[in-house]
Design a protein around this motif. Structure first.
Motif, PDB file in Angstrom:
ATOM      1  N   THR A   1      83.403 -14.970  61.679  1.00  0.00           N
ATOM      2  CA  THR A   1      84.665 -14.103  61.259  1.00  0.00           C
ATOM      3  C   THR A   1      84.631 -14.156  59.647  1.00  0.00           C
ATOM      4  O   THR A   1      85.388 -13.341  59.057  1.00  0.00           O
ATOM      5  N   VAL A   2      84.722 -15.499  59.064  1.00  0.00           N
ATOM      6  CA  VAL A   2      85.176 -15.667  57.811  1.00  0.00           C
ATOM      7  C   VAL A   2      84.014 -15.271  56.773  1.00  0.00           C
ATOM      8  O   VAL A   2      84.359 -14.768  55.697  1.00  0.00           O
ATOM      9  N   LEU A   3      82.917 -15.079  57.196  1.00  0.00           N
ATOM     10  CA  LEU A   3      81.736 -14.628  56.169  1.00  0.00           C
ATOM     11  C   LEU A   3      81.333 -13.436  56.492  1.00  0.00           C
ATOM     12  O   LEU A   3      80.875 -12.823  55.613  1.00  0.00           O
TER      13      LEU A   3
ATOM     14  N   LEU B   1      82.576 -20.647  48.505  1.00  0.00           N
ATOM     15  CA  LEU B   1      82.415 -20.798  49.897  1.00  0.00           C
ATOM     16  C   LEU B   1      82.822 -22.314  50.290  1.00  0.00           C
ATOM     17  O   LEU B   1      83.151 -22.387  51.427  1.00  0.00           O
TER      18      LEU B   1
ATOM     19  N   LEU C   1      85.972 -23.355  51.712  1.00  0.00           N
ATOM     20  CA  LEU C   1      86.548 -22.622  52.898  1.00  0.00           C
ATOM     21  C   LEU C   1      86.608 -23.816  54.102  1.00  0.00           C
ATOM     22  O   LEU C   1      85.604 -24.435  54.065  1.00  0.00           O
TER      23      LEU C   1
ATOM     24  N   GLU D   1      86.328 -23.616  57.218  1.00  0.00           N
ATOM     25  CA  GLU D   1      85.263 -23.332  58.101  1.00  0.00           C
ATOM     26  C   GLU D   1      84.089 -23.857  57.582  1.00  0.00           C
ATOM     27  O   GLU D   1      83.047 -24.136  58.305  1.00  0.00           O
TER      28      GLU D   1
ATOM     29  N   PRO E   1      83.929 -18.626  64.414  1.00  0.00           N
ATOM     30  CA  PRO E   1      84.788 -18.824  63.200  1.00  0.00           C
ATOM     31  C   PRO E   1      84.075 -18.523  61.873  1.00  0.00           C
ATOM     32  O   PRO E   1      84.497 -18.094  60.818  1.00  0.00           O
TER      33      PRO E   1
END
Length: 190
Positions: free
Chosen positions: A69-71, A85, A88, A90, A66
């Motif tokens: 994927t998000v970063l 950030l 977020l 996550e 996760p």
């Protein structure tokens, strides 16, 4: 025959067959050179598939998928998006704590577990090289995450120093909640 076998076992099976053929052709290089080149190329293609499989294993089993994927869309630690950030999902404290714990649980046996995935590959050297390449890619992803977490903490501190940062509430930095470093990961996966 390999078409009826699921991945990554199909690539392992094919590589084993191709290595056996390569060994048989090797003494006759004078007239099998073209065939040997084709075999080497196909072995390289299937080795690349195994690298992808091992890389996916590292990402999933480490609990960091996760985060990666998000970063991953953020390419620059100097981006203006870095300051956002911490908002977020996550990167919330409980999610980061889970990811850090999952990573710590995974690391002690990560390489052995990954090598277990390719244990049926008859060439142990090739199995090790495939796993090392996947581990290097995983470390590069981890380094990107580490850089962004440090940059996010710095951006929040800068905002707080300018008086823009949400009052006087005390905030634990992202790196404090996720303390592993790329150097540690590289050592543990080597």
């Amino acid at each position: 025959m390999a078409k009826n076998i699921s991945a990554p076992s199909n690539s392992i099976f094919l590589i084993n067959c191709l290595l056996a053929a390569q060994t048989a052709f090797q003494p006759f290089q004078s007239f099998t050179r073209t065939r040997l080149e084709g075999l080497r190329s196909t072995i390289a293609d299937h080795s690349a598939r195994l690298v992808e499989s091992q890389y996916a294993f590292f990402r999933a089993e480490s609990s960091l998928e996760p985060l990666f994927t998000v970063l991953s869309p953020l390419s620059d630690a100097r981006s203006s998006d870095v300051a956002t950030l911490p908002s977020l999902p996550e990167l919330r404290p409980e999610a980061l704590a889970r990811a850090a714990q999952g990573l710590d649980d995974f690391l002690p046996s990560a390489v052995m577990d990954a090598l277990e995935n390719v244990k049926n590959l008859h060439d142990a050297r090739l199995a090790r090289e495939i796993t090392e390449e996947a581990a290097d890619r995983f470390c590069a992803d981890f380094e990107h995450v580490e850089e962004l977490l440090v940059a996010a903490d710095e951006a929040v501190e800068e905002r707080r120093a300018r008086g823009d940062g949400g009052g006087g509430e005390e905030r634990v930095g992202l790196r404090a909640m996720f303390p592993r470093t790329t150097g540690e990961i590289r050592v543990l996966l080597s």
